[in-house]
Design an enzyme around this catalytic site. Structure first.
Site: not given
Ligand code: IMP
Length: 432
Positions: A308, A336, A39-41, A306, A225, A12-14, A16
């Site tokens: 993080r 990037k 997800a977050g874009h 988040t 993701q 994820g976080d590529e 997209k």
């Molecule tokens: P969940 O999708 O909230 O259940 O999280 C499960 C795992 O997927 C965790 O390690 C999250 O940090 C990761 N994750 C979920 N969505 C994303 C995203 O959009 N980008 C990066 N990591 C993600």
């Protein structure tokens, strides 16, 4: 009648959202097929920065229609919030431009509370979820007791469904996890208000998309993701609960396979991960600090959802080859590349070593990455800033070599390269 699928090839976080934004310009419909507001874009247009969690970034192009597919799990409170946020920035988010599949499952306050409680109970074995209720909502879907967007069409019954669900999970929360549960009646009332707002958006989107494909429209399926977070094909159990891989688009939108044209993989020029789980090329030094940034810039490696800090490391072509295979990629987009400027010898993992044996591919799939040491190829770095680069031949030779090396390692063309956060900071190759 082409369907193009855009998938993340890493954790994820590529970036997209950037590439979707670019491809949306040539698409009629942009549809998300999995995940939720985990997800977050971030998309930058001029001096406006849009942070999106649910609605595809295609919404920023006035001509596209956006769809939230049946494979997603949607928190109605956040969808209302996101619609209002975009509208306040002047974006048209009317039901003429946005549809929500009636089969999409809804996240409730009970799912959110359960996600947090389950994570806390895992202690040292935690997954590091985003605590957005994603896993519990998909669990209810699989257990055939979920609440779907279609249910919002009958307000009274919907209120009862939400109340029952919150009360049922509430018992679990109290008895097993010993935490105060959300109030079922309050939740039901709030959800009825959201339902009133969202009802005009609810539609049978599978039939809608098929009809548009038959009419010759271009559909872009936007993954959330990444491949390595796929429930079946990722680094289980450190995965999300949906199917980010390309076949997930067919299921998550209800489209047949005959329409498929391109499968575009998006890879960051390095590797990042947020949350727990294996990461063979992870770095813990000044290079990872360089890759991560300080958090002051919107593109620094801190979670959009988040906040993080993301774990950072060198690009891993063993994992990338795996992503090429399971997604059936036709091409790659690299994001990037500009972040690598100033690094002396950017590395790419070309193989793994374990117990004296060299592996080009994953012998046990991605679930077992323990004990592997990456074998790196060191490339020559470049000093110059890439932000003004508009075409392939303006790239420093070393940056070109970095991209050509990736192409060679994965036997696939790199068609798009982003060198900065703005829409224009993109190099397209071979007329794409
Ligand atoms: P969940 O999708 O909230 O259940 O999280 C499960 C795992 O997927 C965790 O390690 C999250 O940090 C990761 N994750 C979920 N969505 C994303 C995203 O959009 N980008 C990066 N990591 C993600």
């Amino acid at each position: 009648m082409p369907l193009d699928i855009l998938v993340g090839t890493q954790w994820g976080d590529e970036g997209k959202g950037r590439i979707t934004d670019l491809l949306a310009a040539q698409s009629d419909i942009v549809a998300r097929y999995g995940g939720g507001d985990n997800a977050g874009h971030t998309v930058t247009v001029g001096d406006q920065i849009f942070k999106l969690h649910l609605i595809p970034s295609g919404i920023l192009h006035p001509h596209t229609l956006c769809i939230l597919g049946n494979g997603m799990v949607v928190n109605p409170a956040l969808l209302v919030e996101e619609i209002d946020h975009l509208a306040s920035l002047g974006v048209d988010v009317s039901p003429q431009r946005l549809l929500l599949s009636g089969s999409t499952h809804l996240i409730t306050p009970a799912h959110l509370a359960l996600d947090g409680a389950e994570e806390a109970a895992r202690g040292g074995d935690k997954i590091g979820t985003t605590r957005r209720g994603i896993g519990p909502a998909y669990a209810d879907k699989a257990a055939r007791r979920g609440i779907r967007a279609f249910d919002m069409l009958s307000l009274e019954q919907f209120g009862e469904q939400v109340e029952d669900q919150v009360a049922r999970v509430g018992e679990l929360l109290t008895k097993i996890y010993h935490i105060d549960p959300p109030d079922p009646k309050k939740a039901a009332q709030a959800y009825q208000t959201y339902a009133e707002r969202l009802r005009p958006y609810v539609a049978e989107t599978s039939a809608f998309i098929s009809q548009k494909l038959e009419q010759g429209q271009v559909i872009l399926a936007e993954g959330a993701q990444g491949t390595l977070l796929d429930l079946d094909h990722g680094t289980y159990p450190f995965v999300t609960s949906s199917h980010p891989v390309a076949p997930g688009a067919l299921l998550g939108l209800g489209i047949g396979a005959k329409h498929l044209r391109r499968v575009i993989g998006v890879a960051k020029a390095f590797q990042t991960r947020v949350g727990e789980g294996p990461f063979p090329t992870e770095l813990h030094d000044t290079i990872s600090e360089h890759l991560r940034g300080t958090g002051q810039k919107p593109w620094d490696e801190f979670g959009t959802t988040t906040g993080r800090p993301r774990r950072c490391g060198w690009l891993d072509s063993v994992l990338l080859r795996y992503a090429v295979r399971v997604n059936g990629l036709t091409e790659l987009a690299i994001t990037k590349l500009d972040i690598l400027s100033g690094l002396n010898f950017p590395h790419i993992a070309v193989a793994y070593l374990r117990d004296g044996q060299e592996y080009q591919d994953l012998p046990h799939g991605p679930s077992d990455l323990s004990g592997f040491t990456p074998i790196y190829k060191k490339l020559r770095g470049w000093e110059s800033d890439l932000w003004e680069v508009k075409a392939w031949d303006q790239l420093p030779k070393q940056a070109q070599d970095y991209v050509l090396q990736i192409e060679e390692l994965i036997s696939l063309p790199v068609q798009i390269i982003s060198v900065g956060p703005e829409r224009e900071q993109v190099i397209r190759r071979r007329g794409m």
